[in-house]
Every structure is written in structure tokens, then in C-alpha cells.
Design a protein around this motif. Structure first.
Motif, PDB file in Angstrom:
ATOM      1  N   LYS A 213       0.839  -1.214   0.000  1.00  0.00           N
ATOM      2  CA  LYS A 213       0.000   0.000   0.000  1.00  0.00           C
ATOM      3  C   LYS A 213       0.873   1.264   0.000  1.00  0.00           C
ATOM      4  N   ARG A 214       1.788   1.300  -0.961  1.00  0.00           N
ATOM      5  CA  ARG A 214       2.699   2.434  -1.078  1.00  0.00           C
ATOM      6  C   ARG A 214       2.462   3.174  -2.390  1.00  0.00           C
ATOM      7  N   PRO A 215       2.432   4.500  -2.361  1.00  0.00           N
ATOM      8  CA  PRO A 215       2.349   5.264  -3.612  1.00  0.00           C
ATOM      9  C   PRO A 215       3.527   4.945  -4.519  1.00  0.00           C
ATOM     10  N   ALA A 216       3.282   5.006  -5.824  1.00  0.00           N
ATOM     11  CA  ALA A 216       4.342   4.787  -6.815  1.00  0.00           C
ATOM     12  C   ALA A 216       4.508   6.054  -7.638  1.00  0.00           C
ATOM     13  N   PHE A 217       5.767   6.448  -7.844  1.00  0.00           N
ATOM     14  CA  PHE A 217       6.026   7.643  -8.649  1.00  0.00           C
ATOM     15  C   PHE A 217       7.177   7.354  -9.609  1.00  0.00           C
ATOM     16  N   ILE A 218       7.294   8.204 -10.614  1.00  0.00           N
ATOM     17  CA  ILE A 218       8.365   8.063 -11.591  1.00  0.00           C
ATOM     18  C   ILE A 218       9.315   9.246 -11.470  1.00  0.00           C
ATOM     19  N   VAL A 219      10.592   8.978 -11.672  1.00  0.00           N
ATOM     20  CA  VAL A 219      11.628  10.010 -11.646  1.00  0.00           C
ATOM     21  C   VAL A 219      12.094  10.214 -13.085  1.00  0.00           C
ATOM     22  N   ASP A 220      11.936  11.434 -13.586  1.00  0.00           N
ATOM     23  CA  ASP A 220      12.319  11.758 -14.962  1.00  0.00           C
ATOM     24  C   ASP A 220      13.513  12.696 -14.927  1.00  0.00           C
ATOM     25  N   MET A 221      14.653  12.240 -15.447  1.00  0.00           N
ATOM     26  CA  MET A 221      15.884  13.034 -15.424  1.00  0.00           C
ATOM     27  C   MET A 221      16.179  13.560 -16.823  1.00  0.00           C
ATOM     28  N   LYS A 222      16.460  14.854 -16.894  1.00  0.00           N
ATOM     29  CA  LYS A 222      16.717  15.520 -18.173  1.00  0.00           C
ATOM     30  C   LYS A 222      18.076  16.196 -18.129  1.00  0.00           C
ATOM     31  N   ARG A 223      18.872  15.985 -19.146  1.00  0.00           N
ATOM     32  CA  ARG A 223      20.156  16.660 -19.265  1.00  0.00           C
ATOM     33  C   ARG A 223      19.929  18.078 -19.776  1.00  0.00           C
ATOM     34  N   GLU A 224      20.340  19.065 -19.005  1.00  0.00           N
ATOM     35  CA  GLU A 224      20.180  20.462 -19.392  1.00  0.00           C
ATOM     36  C   GLU A 224      21.355  20.931 -20.253  1.00  0.00           C
ATOM     37  N   ARG A 225      22.550  20.590 -19.823  1.00  0.00           N
ATOM     38  CA  ARG A 225      23.775  20.802 -20.588  1.00  0.00           C
ATOM     39  C   ARG A 225      24.829  19.888 -19.984  1.00  0.00           C
ATOM     40  N   ARG A 226      26.002  19.892 -20.534  1.00  0.00           N
ATOM     41  CA  ARG A 226      27.008  18.938 -20.078  1.00  0.00           C
ATOM     42  C   ARG A 226      27.275  19.093 -18.586  1.00  0.00           C
ATOM     43  N   GLY A 227      27.056  18.000 -17.842  1.00  0.00           N
ATOM     44  CA  GLY A 227      27.323  18.010 -16.413  1.00  0.00           C
ATOM     45  C   GLY A 227      26.214  18.582 -15.561  1.00  0.00           C
ATOM     46  N   TYR A 228      25.074  18.920 -16.154  1.00  0.00           N
ATOM     47  CA  TYR A 228      23.964  19.516 -15.406  1.00  0.00           C
ATOM     48  C   TYR A 228      22.655  18.842 -15.812  1.00  0.00           C
ATOM     49  N   TYR A 229      21.858  18.508 -14.791  1.00  0.00           N
ATOM     50  CA  TYR A 229      20.613  17.767 -15.013  1.00  0.00           C
ATOM     51  C   TYR A 229      19.488  18.364 -14.168  1.00  0.00           C
ATOM     52  N   SER A 230      18.275  18.082 -14.596  1.00  0.00           N
ATOM     53  CA  SER A 230      17.097  18.407 -13.784  1.00  0.00           C
ATOM     54  C   SER A 230      16.283  17.143 -13.590  1.00  0.00           C
ATOM     55  N   ILE A 231      15.566  17.082 -12.468  1.00  0.00           N
ATOM     56  CA  ILE A 231      14.753  15.915 -12.135  1.00  0.00           C
ATOM     57  C   ILE A 231      13.325  16.371 -11.834  1.00  0.00           C
ATOM     58  N   HIS A 232      12.381  15.714 -12.470  1.00  0.00           N
ATOM     59  CA  HIS A 232      10.957  15.933 -12.200  1.00  0.00           C
ATOM     60  C   HIS A 232      10.369  14.651 -11.625  1.00  0.00           C
ATOM     61  N   PHE A 233       9.447  14.815 -10.690  1.00  0.00           N
ATOM     62  CA  PHE A 233       8.744  13.683 -10.085  1.00  0.00           C
ATOM     63  C   PHE A 233       7.284  13.703 -10.522  1.00  0.00           C
ATOM     64  N   HIS A 234       6.760  12.521 -10.860  1.00  0.00           N
ATOM     65  CA  HIS A 234       5.351  12.387 -11.242  1.00  0.00           C
ATOM     66  C   HIS A 234       4.753  11.216 -10.475  1.00  0.00           C
ATOM     67  N   VAL A 235       3.733  11.462  -9.672  1.00  0.00           N
ATOM     68  CA  VAL A 235       3.052  10.378  -8.970  1.00  0.00           C
ATOM     69  C   VAL A 235       2.199   9.618  -9.979  1.00  0.00           C
ATOM     70  N   ILE A 236       2.403   8.314 -10.045  1.00  0.00           N
ATOM     71  CA  ILE A 236       1.633   7.471 -10.975  1.00  0.00           C
ATOM     72  C   ILE A 236       0.324   7.016 -10.336  1.00  0.00           C
ATOM     73  N   ASP A 237       0.408   6.529  -9.105  1.00  0.00           N
ATOM     74  CA  ASP A 237      -0.789   6.020  -8.436  1.00  0.00           C
ATOM     75  C   ASP A 237      -0.511   5.927  -6.937  1.00  0.00           C
ATOM     76  N   LYS A 238      -1.569   5.936  -6.161  1.00  0.00           N
ATOM     77  CA  LYS A 238      -1.448   5.822  -4.706  1.00  0.00           C
ATOM     78  C   LYS A 238      -2.709   5.168  -4.161  1.00  0.00           C
ATOM     79  N   PRO A 239      -2.638   4.634  -2.941  1.00  0.00           N
ATOM     80  CA  PRO A 239      -3.830   4.011  -2.355  1.00  0.00           C
ATOM     81  C   PRO A 239      -4.994   4.995  -2.346  1.00  0.00           C
TER      82      PRO A 239
END
Length: 288
Positions: A213-239
């Protein structure tokens, strides 16, 4: 290990020179897994020309070189520098669960730098992180990867004992899984069209989310430029969970497909993702 640590102490500006050399080796000397990469790209993007696919392949080689040297750098990089280079864009999406004392399931793919994804989340999120992994055959490299993944507090847990570890974990935690690996022959597979091909996905993460009974989410990592990244979180489903069968697995496949289509050079094309095909006797099992 000492030699690798000494190399990791070099500034990233120097390590990227090594990455440029790796790119030369991968592309021009060894043609690293070229047949697998091009087969995967042709099947995934039938609408693209051969010239476009070769361009993606070459960009992938450059990206892979960067991931390798960045992962080595993880052994000695300071927490401050790492957190400058990897920005969590919307952590509040999942920290609300921490405030409620709720452990969660985090799913990701081999997109961006998945090693930096883990250690940066370990550093910047309040959760304890248990990182599910498959033990490498080479004990030396397995030890190196465990040190890298545990650098800022995450606990690597071997896949075969992961469910027991989750059951015994008393801390409010994220169980992190890179869930786009090739599915072996198993009764716990869900098949769907993914990148224009019938593809099997493990139902394990979804079954665990429902069982615990744990929420599930996805981690989306995007390369912004060399050596730099951004991360977005998206909840897929939860109880109490969506009643549609295989909903979490379907949404995970859809979301990572969108990320790959948007940033194709940042996915691990050298992995033989479609090695095994579904047998006619195999039927997907439903989530209980």
C-alpha cells in the motif's frame, strides 16, 4: 579502487577530456555494440531516416562517455557540487508523503545519468533510499558500484532479497528501482507496445506497491547541458489505487516512452532490451 578514486579527484573539466576520448573509442575504434544500437533505433523510430538514426547513435556514444566519467566522479564529488549540478524541480510532489510518514516506490529508467539520479535524491530528499540492484558478476566492480550508490546515504539492496528488506525497513523510505530492464522469462510480465515493439515489463514494482500500500512515482531526469541535469517527479498512483489492471506498469511505460522520444540520445540504447520475445503460451498475469 585506489586508482579509480585518484582519477575521480580530477576536476570534471579534465574528466570530460577522458569522455571525449571514450567517445572516439566507442564510435570510431570499437563501434561499441553498433549492431544492437542501430537495430534498437530502427525498430523504435521507423519514421526516421538512416542519417537521423546515425546522428542519435553518435550522440548516445557521447552521452555514454559522460555518464561513465560522471559516475566515477561520484566517488569523491562534494555534496554541494553534486546538488549544484542536479536540480530537483518539484520535490514537494513526494515529500508530502514523507510528512505523512508514508514510504513510497520510486521508478526510473536508464535515462540521463541514473547514478547521479540516485545519489542526488539521497542527498536532497528527507527519505532514506533503498536502491534495488542486481549483483554484478565481477566482485570488484560490484563493490565500486555499491560505494558509488551509497555515497550519500542510500542502501543498495540486492534484487533477490529486496521485498524482505522492504518489509523490515522501519524508516520512512523510498524503494528505488530502475524498472526498464529487459524482462526475463517470468509469469509476472505485462506486455504492451513500447517504442513500436511488443515489450515485456516486470509487474513486480506494481505488485509491491499494491501489497505494501505504497504510492508509486516516476523520476524523470533531463540533461540540461554537459554536467547539469534536472529531475521531475510524477506520482503514478497511490492508495486506494486505480482499479484498471496493470495501471502503474502501463503509466510507467507511457511516461518513459515520452521521455525517450523527446530526448532519444539520453537512453541506454546499447542494452539489448528486446532480446526475448513473448512465447505464444505466455499470458500476462493480472495484479491481485
Amino acid at each position: 579502487m585506489i586508482v579509480i578514486k585518484l582519477i575521480s579527484r580530477l576536476p570534471l573539466s579534465v574528466l570530460y577530456l577522458f569522455s571525449d576520448f571514450l567517445y572516439f573509442l566507442l564510435r570510431f575504434v570499437t563501434a561499441y555494440r553498433k549492431r544492437v544500437i542501430m537495430k534498437n533505433l530502427r525498430n523504435s523510430f521507423p519514421e526516421k531516416s538512416e542519417k537521423e538514426l546515425i546522428y542519435i547513435k553518435n550522440r548516445f556514444y557521447r552521452h555514454l562517455g559522460d555518464v561513465i566519467v560522471e559516475s566515477i566522479k561520484t566517488l569523491t564529488i562534494s555534496e554541494a557540487e553534486l546538488n549544484q549540478r542536479v536540480k530537483l524541480i518539484n520535490p514537494e510532489v513526494i515529500t508530502t508523503f514523507y510528512d505523512q510518514g508514508q514510504s513510497v516506490i520510486g521508478l526510473s529508467s536508464h535515462q540521463g545519468n541514473w547514478e547521479w539520479m540516485l545519489v542526488s535524491c539521497s542527498s536532497q530528499l528527507p527519505f532514506h533510499i533503498d536502491a534495488v540492484y542486481m549483483q554484478l558478476k565481477n566482485n570488484f566492480f560490484d563493490g565500486v558500484m555499491q560505494k558509488i550508490r551509497g555515497r550519500f546515504g542510500a542502501t543498495p539492496i540486492e534484487k533477490r532479497t529486496s521485498f524482505r528488506s522492504m518489509m523490515l525497513q522501519k524508516k520512512v523510505s523510498i524503494t528505488a528501482m530502475v524498472a526498464d530492464q529487459r524482462a526475463q522469462k517470468s509469469q509476472y510480465q505485462y506486455y504492451t507496445t513500447f517504442l513500436n515493439q511488443e515489450t515485456g515489463f516486470y509487474e513486480g514494482p506494481e505488485r509491491i506497491a499494491h501489497k505494501l500500500k505504497r504510492p508509486a512515482f516516476i523520476v524523470d531526469m533531463k540533461r540540461e547541458r554537459r554536467g547539469y541535469y534536472s529531475i521531475h517527479f510524477h506520482v503514478i498512483d497511490k492508495p486506494p489505487f486505480n482499479k484498471e489492471p496493470n495501471y502503474i506498469t502501463k503509466q510507467f511505460a507511457r511516461l518513459i516512452e515520452e521521455a525517450i522520444q523527446e530526448r532519444p540520445a539520453e537512453w541506454l540504447w546499447s542494452h539489448n532490451r528486446w532480446k526475448y520475445k513473448r512465447q505464444t503460451s505466455e499470458m500476462p498475469a493480472s495484479v491481485e
